[in-house]
Design a protein around this motif. Structure first.
Motif, PDB file in Angstrom:
ATOM      1  N   UNK A   1      52.155  30.180  27.474  1.00  0.00           N
ATOM      2  CA  UNK A   1      52.268  29.716  28.114  1.00  0.00           C
ATOM      3  C   UNK A   1      52.738  31.018  29.115  1.00  0.00           C
ATOM      4  N   UNK A   2      53.860  31.718  28.971  1.00  0.00           N
ATOM      5  CA  UNK A   2      54.428  33.026  29.065  1.00  0.00           C
ATOM      6  C   UNK A   2      53.037  33.793  29.833  1.00  0.00           C
ATOM      7  N   UNK A   3      51.882  33.855  29.391  1.00  0.00           N
ATOM      8  CA  UNK A   3      51.245  35.020  29.316  1.00  0.00           C
ATOM      9  C   UNK A   3      50.417  33.934  31.026  1.00  0.00           C
ATOM     10  N   UNK A   4      50.052  32.975  30.875  1.00  0.00           N
ATOM     11  CA  UNK A   4      49.495  31.938  31.757  1.00  0.00           C
ATOM     12  C   UNK A   4      50.588  32.331  32.927  1.00  0.00           C
ATOM     13  N   UNK A   5      51.455  31.544  32.897  1.00  0.00           N
ATOM     14  CA  UNK A   5      52.031  31.866  33.746  1.00  0.00           C
ATOM     15  C   UNK A   5      52.864  33.332  34.447  1.00  0.00           C
ATOM     16  N   UNK A   6      53.184  34.224  33.870  1.00  0.00           N
ATOM     17  CA  UNK A   6      53.194  35.832  34.914  1.00  0.00           C
ATOM     18  C   UNK A   6      51.170  36.384  35.671  1.00  0.00           C
ATOM     19  N   UNK A   7      50.481  35.145  34.857  1.00  0.00           N
ATOM     20  CA  UNK A   7      48.933  35.437  34.919  1.00  0.00           C
ATOM     21  C   UNK A   7      49.172  34.503  36.653  1.00  0.00           C
ATOM     22  N   UNK A   8      49.088  33.805  37.089  1.00  0.00           N
ATOM     23  CA  UNK A   8      49.628  32.367  38.362  1.00  0.00           C
ATOM     24  C   UNK A   8      50.868  33.548  38.733  1.00  0.00           C
ATOM     25  N   UNK A   9      51.634  34.079  38.339  1.00  0.00           N
ATOM     26  CA  UNK A   9      52.789  34.870  39.489  1.00  0.00           C
ATOM     27  C   UNK A   9      51.597  35.929  40.071  1.00  0.00           C
ATOM     28  N   UNK A  10      50.687  36.877  39.370  1.00  0.00           N
ATOM     29  CA  UNK A  10      50.539  38.242  39.737  1.00  0.00           C
ATOM     30  C   UNK A  10      48.773  37.510  40.766  1.00  0.00           C
ATOM     31  N   UNK A  11      48.754  36.773  40.309  1.00  0.00           N
ATOM     32  CA  UNK A  11      46.850  36.620  41.163  1.00  0.00           C
ATOM     33  C   UNK A  11      47.877  36.190  43.197  1.00  0.00           C
ATOM     34  N   UNK A  12      49.280  35.440  43.027  1.00  0.00           N
ATOM     35  CA  UNK A  12      49.801  34.811  43.692  1.00  0.00           C
ATOM     36  C   UNK A  12      49.996  35.819  44.692  1.00  0.00           C
ATOM     37  N   UNK A  13      50.200  36.850  44.569  1.00  0.00           N
ATOM     38  CA  UNK A  13      49.941  38.166  45.125  1.00  0.00           C
ATOM     39  C   UNK A  13      49.197  39.078  44.636  1.00  0.00           C
ATOM     40  N   UNK A  14      48.067  38.888  44.168  1.00  0.00           N
ATOM     41  CA  UNK A  14      46.789  39.234  44.742  1.00  0.00           C
ATOM     42  C   UNK A  14      46.863  40.549  43.693  1.00  0.00           C
ATOM     43  N   UNK A  15      47.575  40.485  42.382  1.00  0.00           N
ATOM     44  CA  UNK A  15      47.646  41.450  41.810  1.00  0.00           C
ATOM     45  C   UNK A  15      46.446  41.886  40.614  1.00  0.00           C
TER      46      UNK A  15
END
Length: 263
Positions: A169-183
């Motif tokens: 869940x933590x990995x998925x949440x940080x992935x969503x945050x990174x995708x939001x800034x096109x990381x």
């Protein structure tokens, strides 16, 4: 203080934290709460990399190295964690938090293929926390009475289950945050490891501020026994206490039989 398990030798394990029949036998809420955070954190550290392994490594061999390096650290660390006795709950948890923080900082600093051996080493360092599950289990056994022990061991297993789910869940949440800034994928790994490192740091500070000493925990028990941080064999204090109780009861039974025969 927390890296030297043999620093405060006073009493034998059987006189430390063993639960007694009829003394209430409840694990103090503060110990139970920190045990939940420790167990959940250990299992989350193990599973947090699963959703991102292939993105980071680009191959099954590198992904397998990330998993096995954590497992190797956890297995080898048991030789250290087993030296913490039942009266060393706070020092053991402090050591866990420190290892969790340092290992994840190392992992966050090396999320790319050119440094994957550094990442393996970082995961090995994180894995050194894994043996603290022994101490968490020992605390549940030693601080509870026999009739309440099953309840606390069930809670211990529930902490493990929550951690197994929380990591991805933590990995998925940080992935969503990174995708939001096109990381990049590297950013996803860095964010996940940074969350776990922050967890370890906050836990370390909270333990220092709110976790009572092991002596204070035992003094608060109805039986008023004292405690000391001492090295103890893998069987643990509670089992030593039970063995001494059973041996004394068997010797008293033998004495009664002898008296009856003489009569």
């Amino acid at each position: 203080f927390f890296f030297s398990p043999a620093a405060r030798l006073k009493k034998p394990p059987s006189e430390m934290l063993a639960g007694e029949e009829g003394d209430g036998g409840e694990v103090p809420p503060v110990v139970l709460g920190f045990t939940a955070v420790v167990c959940t954190g250990i299992m989350s550290n193990f599973t947090v990399i699963f959703p991102l392994m292939l993105y980071w490594s680009g191959g099954l061999l590198s992904a397998a190295g990330l998993i096995s390096s954590y497992a190797a650290g956890a297995i080898l660390s048991l030789t250290f964690w087993s030296q913490y006795g039942a009266g060393c709950v706070k020092p053991a948890y402090l050591t866990h938090a420190a290892v969790m923080c340092v290992g994840n900082v190392l992992y966050a600093a090396s999320p790319n293929m050119s440094t994957f051996f550094v990442a393996w080493f970082a995961r090995f360092v994180v894995g050194l926390e894994g043996g603290c599950m022994y101490n968490a289990n020992l605390a549940m056994i030693a601080l509870s009475s026999p009739e309440k022990r099953l309840k606390y061991l069930s809670l211990y297993q529930s902490f493990v289950g929550v951690g197994l789910v929380l990591g991805p869940v933590i990995s998925a949440t940080t992935s969503v945050a990174a995708n939001a800034v096109h990381g990049s994928n590297q950013l996803k790994v860095t964010l996940a490891a940074s969350v776990m490192a922050s967890w370890g740091f906050i836990l370390f500070v909270a333990l220092l501020l709110f976790m009572p000493s092991d002596d204070a925990v035992v003094r608060a028990r109805p039986d008023g026994s004292s405690s000391a941080c001492k090295t103890t064999p893998m069987r643990g204090a509670a089992f030593d206490h039970q063995d001494s109780s059973s041996s004394s009861s068997s010797s008293s039974s033998s004495s009664r039989r002898l008296r009856d025969e003489r009569r």
